[in-house]
Scaffold this active site. Structure first.
Site, mmCIF file in Angstrom:
data_model
loop_
_atom_site.group_PDB
_atom_site.id
_atom_site.type_symbol
_atom_site.label_atom_id
_atom_site.label_comp_id
_atom_site.label_asym_id
_atom_site.label_seq_id
_atom_site.Cartn_x
_atom_site.Cartn_y
_atom_site.Cartn_z
ATOM 1 N N LYS A 244 0.854 -1.181 0.073
ATOM 2 C CA LYS A 244 -0.059 0.158 0.059
ATOM 3 C C LYS A 244 0.949 1.241 -0.029
ATOM 4 C CE LYS A 244 -3.949 -1.840 2.644
ATOM 5 N NZ LYS A 244 -5.155 -1.652 1.491
ATOM 6 N N ARG A 318 -10.303 -11.568 1.269
ATOM 7 C CA ARG A 318 -11.063 -12.594 0.488
ATOM 8 C C ARG A 318 -10.392 -14.013 0.434
ATOM 9 N NH1 ARG A 318 -11.255 -9.130 -4.921
ATOM 10 N NH2 ARG A 318 -11.042 -7.363 -3.312
HETATM 11 N N1 BES Z 1 -8.291 -3.986 3.774
HETATM 12 C C1 BES Z 1 -8.571 -3.326 2.332
HETATM 13 C C2 BES Z 1 -9.814 -2.528 2.193
HETATM 14 C C3 BES Z 1 -9.865 -1.330 2.985
HETATM 15 C C4 BES Z 1 -9.716 -0.144 2.421
HETATM 16 C C5 BES Z 1 -10.388 -1.360 4.232
HETATM 17 C C6 BES Z 1 -9.793 1.086 2.946
HETATM 18 C C7 BES Z 1 -10.574 -0.074 4.872
HETATM 19 C C8 BES Z 1 -10.208 0.986 4.230
HETATM 20 C C9 BES Z 1 -8.533 -4.539 1.681
HETATM 21 O O1 BES Z 1 -7.597 -5.569 2.031
HETATM 22 C C10 BES Z 1 -7.706 -3.998 0.228
HETATM 23 O O2 BES Z 1 -6.798 -3.562 0.395
HETATM 24 N N2 BES Z 1 -8.279 -4.078 -0.748
HETATM 25 C C11 BES Z 1 -8.118 -3.591 -1.900
HETATM 26 C C12 BES Z 1 -8.720 -4.622 -3.092
HETATM 27 C C13 BES Z 1 -7.986 -4.483 -4.495
HETATM 28 C C14 BES Z 1 -6.474 -4.688 -4.529
HETATM 29 C C15 BES Z 1 -8.836 -5.295 -5.415
HETATM 30 C C16 BES Z 1 -8.622 -2.346 -2.279
HETATM 31 O O3 BES Z 1 -9.740 -2.029 -1.853
HETATM 32 O O4 BES Z 1 -7.882 -1.299 -2.828
HETATM 33 ZN ZN ZN Z 2 -5.458 -5.358 1.204
#
Ligand code: BES
Ligand code: ZN
Ligand code: ZN
Length: 468
Positions: A244, A318
């Site tokens: 991230k 997931r």
């Molecule tokens: N934990 C995150 C989702 C999230 C984002 C929760 C912001 C709370 C605040 C999740 O694991 C994630 O990073 N999802 C990605 C999915 C993508 C790579 C398809 C996302 O939402 O960008």
């Molecule tokens: Zn994530």
């Protein structure tokens, strides 16, 4: 801060501030209208007017709905906490006691674990005064249990990731099990290998903390229904090798909020002594980087047996849920199966920060949840599945891909990924709740203060209370 329910007669008004709710249309007939008017108070929602000399705090409410009273009570308590008053009193009745309790407990919540210089709060007691205690006692106790369980969830969401990692999460679950007479099983690396939870294990592989699957159970005799709750418990989500950006990583301790919610819910259910059997399954994992990290291009074999092409290690929730959902369905034949997860940023884009996304096949179940969240004062909205979005998860080399091949509908494609791991006989019993936006806030809103909100605890407790 203690909240007590007492009769009007038993109440002694010394050193006390009395809190009143007033609607704009009733302002003119208020006994201190002149004073209120002089100060410019218009009784607008969430505005306050303190009549110091009279020991009265007047709170504006647009109309006398539970939502407005809850929010006004939260505004009032924040102001009272910094005042010199030692106690406060509020007149309550059947129609508003729940909202008042929730507003006070949730709005007055503070997380001080890491503060070494706490300011002493003078306000010690809040008296809810009523005509007949017997009439309100049950509603009062119920509201306190659910509000306290919400604060419990907030507390654990707010703990720093170095302090709350998968093994310490398991310890915390065991403590809850001891205190609330729940059954508790914890699976570590060895047991998870035996269970073939390879998707979940891959996510946790680069962490120095062992991955854990935690199973808590509340089992009353002759329950009316059996409910399984599954929670995403990413004690930290760095994104893994699909790292991230620095600013998005901050707050990712909250990626365990789904797991924290299911603990809060089972705590509430066991204290309410509801006659339903509840199982809470938590996948506690830390998503980190390192030489042994799982990577984009890896193909994982899930517990169910389906292979998953990994194209983004940040879509890790997931993968964890795929295995935990499969495990939960095999261990317990439930009447309802609900999962709670901070699953996608896309859910926040779709619905905003305040609303939980609800996904699943059963219109009826979604309707019942919508009703329950209305009663609980939480915002939920349905995001509809369709067969075209499902195709976006197609993989060229494995059974399914962990991300969509198109940039739209990300919350729903994540829900559809989970759907792949729901057994045919459970399709109509299952709902997925994406609490990515609603579980955490950096600016206060409604009864929520900075940090974990406890999203999911109130609406699910409300739904479970209504089970016949
Ligand atoms: N934990 C995150 C989702 C999230 C984002 C929760 C912001 C709370 C605040 C999740 O694991 C994630 O990073 N999802 C990605 C999915 C993508 C790579 C398809 C996302 O939402 O960008
Ligand atoms: Zn994530
Ligand atoms: Zn995540």
């Amino acid at each position: 801060m203690n909240i007590k329910l007492i009769t009007e007669k038993a109440y002694n008004a010394k050193n006390n501030v009395s809190v009143e709710f007033v609607m704009p249309q009733n302002l003119g007939t208020h006994r201190y209208y002149k004073l209120l008017n002089k100060s410019g108070f218009k009784a607008k929602q969430d505005t306050l007017c303190s009549l110091y000399e009279k020991n009265i705090l007047v709170c504006g409410i647009e109309e006398s709905s539970a939502d407005n009273i809850r929010s006004a009570a939260a505004t009032a308590i924040k102001s009272l906490k910094t005042s010199n008053y030692k106690s406060a009193s509020i007149a309550v009745e059947k129609s508003n006691i729940k909202a008042v309790v929730e507003g006070l407990v949730l709005g007055g919540y503070e997380f001080n674990k890491y503060k070494t210089k706490n300011e002493k709060q003078k306000l010690k007691n809040i008296y809810l005064t009523c005509k007949d205690i017997a009439e309100l006692k049950d509603a009062f106790e119920e509201a306190v249990i659910i509000a306290d369980a919400t604060c419990y969830t907030r507390d654990i969401v707010n703990i720093a990731p170095d302090d709350l990692n998968p093994p310490t999460f398991a310890k915390l679950a065991k403590k809850l099990a001891r205190e609330n007479s729940l059954e508790c099983t914890v699976l570590g690396h060895k047991e998870l290998k035996k269970e073939r939870c390879e998707a979940m294990l891959a996510v946790g592989r680069a962490s120095c903390h062992d991955t854990k699957l935690i199973h808590l159970a509340y089992k009353p005799k002759n329950p009316k229904k059996i409910i399984s709750l599954v929670g995403k418990g990413l004690t930290y989500d760095s994104g893994g090798l699909s790292l991230k950006p620095a600013t998005s990583m901050v707050t990712m301790k909250m990626d365990k909020a789904g797991a924290c919610a299911v603990l809060g819910i089972i705590k509430a259910v066991s204290e309410l002594k509801l006659n339903i059997e509840v199982h809470a399954f938590v996948g506690a994992v830390e998503n980190m980087i390192g030489g042994n990290a799982y990577k984009p291009d890896d193909v994982l074999t899930s517990r169910k047996g389906d292979t998953i092409e990994v194209r983004n290690t940040d879509a890790e929730g997931r993968l964890v849920l795929a295995d935990v959902l499969d495990y939960a369905q095999e261990k317990v034949q439930a009447d309802y199966l609900f999962d709670f997860a901070t699953l996608t940023g896309a859910c926040m884009v779709a619905l905003g920060q305040y609303t939980t996304g609800v996904m699943g096949h059963s219109n009826r179940l979604r309707h019942d949840i919508s009703k329950a969240s209305g009663r609980a004062g939480e915002l939920t909205a349905s995001l509809p599945f369709n067969k075209y979005l499902k195709k976006q998860l197609k993989s060229e080399i494995a059974d399914i891909c962990n991300i969509s091949n198109k940039p739209y509908g990300g919350a729903i494609t994540a829900g559809l990924f989970l759907d792949n791991f729901i057994k045919e006989e459970n399709k109509d019993k299952w709902l997925h709740f994406d609490i990515a936006g609603s579980a955490y806030t950096e600016s206060p809103w409604d009864v929520n203060v900075y940090g974990g909100t406890g999203a999911g605890v109130r609406f699910m407790s409300e739904f479970l209370k209504s089970i016949k």
